[in-house]
Design a protein around this motif. Structure first.
Motif, PDB file in Angstrom:
ATOM      1  N   GLN A  69       0.821  -1.212   0.000  1.00  0.00           N
ATOM      2  CA  GLN A  69       0.000   0.000   0.000  1.00  0.00           C
ATOM      3  C   GLN A  69       0.859   1.268   0.000  1.00  0.00           C
ATOM      4  O   GLN A  69       0.475   2.278  -0.582  1.00  0.00           O
ATOM      5  CB  GLN A  69      -0.947   0.000   1.203  1.00  0.00           C
ATOM      6  CG  GLN A  69      -1.975   1.106   1.172  1.00  0.00           C
ATOM      7  CD  GLN A  69      -2.874   1.058  -0.053  1.00  0.00           C
ATOM      8  OE1 GLN A  69      -3.293  -0.008  -0.479  1.00  0.00           O
ATOM      9  NE2 GLN A  69      -3.162   2.220  -0.617  1.00  0.00           N
ATOM     10  N   ALA A  70       2.022   1.219   0.616  1.00  0.00           N
ATOM     11  CA  ALA A  70       2.903   2.398   0.649  1.00  0.00           C
ATOM     12  C   ALA A  70       3.323   2.795  -0.763  1.00  0.00           C
ATOM     13  O   ALA A  70       3.416   3.992  -1.085  1.00  0.00           O
ATOM     14  CB  ALA A  70       4.126   2.105   1.503  1.00  0.00           C
ATOM     15  N   LYS A  88       2.223   6.330  -3.129  1.00  0.00           N
ATOM     16  CA  LYS A  88       3.156   7.225  -3.825  1.00  0.00           C
ATOM     17  C   LYS A  88       2.606   7.658  -5.182  1.00  0.00           C
ATOM     18  O   LYS A  88       2.995   8.688  -5.718  1.00  0.00           O
ATOM     19  CB  LYS A  88       4.502   6.535  -4.035  1.00  0.00           C
ATOM     20  CG  LYS A  88       5.318   6.363  -2.797  1.00  0.00           C
ATOM     21  CD  LYS A  88       6.637   5.684  -3.144  1.00  0.00           C
ATOM     22  CE  LYS A  88       7.476   5.396  -1.932  1.00  0.00           C
ATOM     23  NZ  LYS A  88       8.727   4.688  -2.289  1.00  0.00           N
ATOM     24  N   ALA A  89       1.696   6.862  -5.751  1.00  0.00           N
ATOM     25  CA  ALA A  89       1.126   7.157  -7.070  1.00  0.00           C
ATOM     26  C   ALA A  89      -0.300   7.683  -6.932  1.00  0.00           C
ATOM     27  O   ALA A  89      -1.181   7.349  -7.720  1.00  0.00           O
ATOM     28  CB  ALA A  89       1.143   5.910  -7.933  1.00  0.00           C
ATOM     29  N   GLY A  99      -2.581   6.937  -4.896  1.00  0.00           N
ATOM     30  CA  GLY A  99      -3.572   5.913  -4.578  1.00  0.00           C
ATOM     31  C   GLY A  99      -4.001   5.041  -5.742  1.00  0.00           C
ATOM     32  O   GLY A  99      -4.933   4.263  -5.618  1.00  0.00           O
ATOM     33  N   ILE A 100      -3.322   5.168  -6.876  1.00  0.00           N
ATOM     34  CA  ILE A 100      -3.663   4.372  -8.066  1.00  0.00           C
ATOM     35  C   ILE A 100      -2.625   3.262  -8.217  1.00  0.00           C
ATOM     36  O   ILE A 100      -1.426   3.527  -8.219  1.00  0.00           O
ATOM     37  CB  ILE A 100      -3.688   5.250  -9.332  1.00  0.00           C
ATOM     38  CG1 ILE A 100      -4.743   6.335  -9.191  1.00  0.00           C
ATOM     39  CG2 ILE A 100      -3.964   4.400 -10.569  1.00  0.00           C
ATOM     40  CD1 ILE A 100      -4.682   7.388 -10.270  1.00  0.00           C
ATOM     41  N   ASN A 101      -3.098   2.044  -8.349  1.00  0.00           N
ATOM     42  CA  ASN A 101      -2.190   0.902  -8.533  1.00  0.00           C
ATOM     43  C   ASN A 101      -1.800   0.851 -10.016  1.00  0.00           C
ATOM     44  O   ASN A 101      -2.421   0.161 -10.818  1.00  0.00           O
ATOM     45  CB  ASN A 101      -2.867  -0.387  -8.083  1.00  0.00           C
ATOM     46  CG  ASN A 101      -1.903  -1.525  -7.946  1.00  0.00           C
ATOM     47  OD1 ASN A 101      -0.816  -1.493  -8.513  1.00  0.00           O
ATOM     48  ND2 ASN A 101      -2.291  -2.541  -7.193  1.00  0.00           N
ATOM     49  N   ILE A 102      -0.773   1.590 -10.356  1.00  0.00           N
ATOM     50  CA  ILE A 102      -0.370   1.757 -11.753  1.00  0.00           C
ATOM     51  C   ILE A 102       0.056   0.435 -12.379  1.00  0.00           C
ATOM     52  O   ILE A 102      -0.270   0.155 -13.536  1.00  0.00           O
ATOM     53  CB  ILE A 102       0.760   2.806 -11.857  1.00  0.00           C
ATOM     54  CG1 ILE A 102       0.229   4.173 -11.442  1.00  0.00           C
ATOM     55  CG2 ILE A 102       1.315   2.863 -13.270  1.00  0.00           C
ATOM     56  CD1 ILE A 102       1.273   5.243 -11.344  1.00  0.00           C
TER      57      ILE A 102
END
Length: 81
Positions: free
Chosen positions: A35-36, A40-41, A43-46
């Motif tokens: 999750q950290a 960094k993005a 909150g989007i799981n790129i």
């Protein structure tokens, strides 16, 4: 003049395979991402979304290659004999 499909030598299949491999890797990385790193993005799981996009691209390329195969004309050399 006879016609022959290119089959496995179609460049679309090669491109789809390469993008598909990267898509699988990114999707797996996105599923196990901490999750950290996601925070960094913004909150989007790129990695996950990029991997899914690549897998969708792969599916569309394979579908395109199967529905509209490249047809190569083949000369019949036995007709002249």
């Amino acid at each position: 003049m006879a016609q022959k499909k290119t089959g496995a030598f179609d460049i679309r299949i090669v491109i789809a395979a390469l993008v598909g491999i990267y898509g699988v890797v990114l999707t797996i990385l996105g599923l196990v991402e901490k999750q950290a790193e996601i925070d960094k993005a913004a909150g989007i799981n790129i990695n996950l979304w990029g991997g899914i996009g690549m897998l969708l691209f792969t599916a569309l390329f394979v579908l395109w290659a199967r529905l509209r195969p490249i047809v190569v004309p083949v000369e019949d050399t036995s007709a002249g004999k």
